[in-house]
Design an enzyme around this catalytic site. Sequence first.
Site: not given
Ligand code: NAP
Length: 244
Positions: A9-12, A60, A87, A139, A152, A156
Amino acid sequence: MKKTVLITGASRGIGRATAELFAYRGCNVLINYNSSHSDAAELVSVLKGNGFEAELFKADVSARGQVDRMLEYCAERFGGIDILVNNAAISDSRLFTEITQSEWDRMLDINLKGVFNCTQSALKYMLPQKRGVIINVASMWGETGGACEVHYSASKAGIIGFTKALAKELGPSGIRVNCISPGVIQTDMLKEYDRDSLEELKSSAPLMRLGTAGDVASGIFYLSSDEADFITGQVLGINGGMVI
Ligand code: NAP
């Protein structure tokens, strides 16, 4: 020797910031994505343009065959894997009574089974070398529970249990397993929150701000480094003090 890191999940968001940090610190980086091809391709092109080693792989994480092919590619291209950052995840907000079976399954398949798939697949390469680091991104809702995010939060919390159990099993094999537990981090994952809710969350953190993807990337990098060589089975909260 250059270390090789695979970040799912490193695209964003957090994954992207983590990939940038590892690349800038001299690692070979394999950038996994699922649907955001143009974002991931642009990241790889910027990193390569700056002279860093980075490649792209669409998989995926919930699909074991795709994950196994990704690890094979990592071994072919970079000669193995040293660090796995689990991630990739999705989030969703709805009342528990409205969660359908397929929504429940999708959440657990991506967020928890994805960690199982990638870890088991990576261990084929880490175990024989008796060396490796696994970082799982959980999380704070997995620690404290988030209302309207039961599926969710459960996924986690599962990652936290997974991390602790696997750290005990893999320690004697020279492999460390740790968990990062982010608080409220400014990424696309927050897009369902309105401005007032974000302000409220911000003021409930002692450090009085939301986190950045870079804040989390720094924690992941530290736990992956030799500086953290005696740390395994731990949950590092990166939440501005929201959970103490
Ligand atoms: P995000 O911006 O929504 O990015 C999610 C990433 O996961 C994207 O690169 C997406 O890739 C990838 N992804 C989703 N489904 C996938 C799949 N089936 N296979 C491969 N890749 C997949 O989220 P983020 O905020 O950076 O979150 C990153 C991590 O931190 C997650 O584990 C999230 O639960 C955790 N987290 C985030 C927060 C927060 O406040 N942001 C808080 C606590 C924990 P594509 O777009 O290419 O599908």
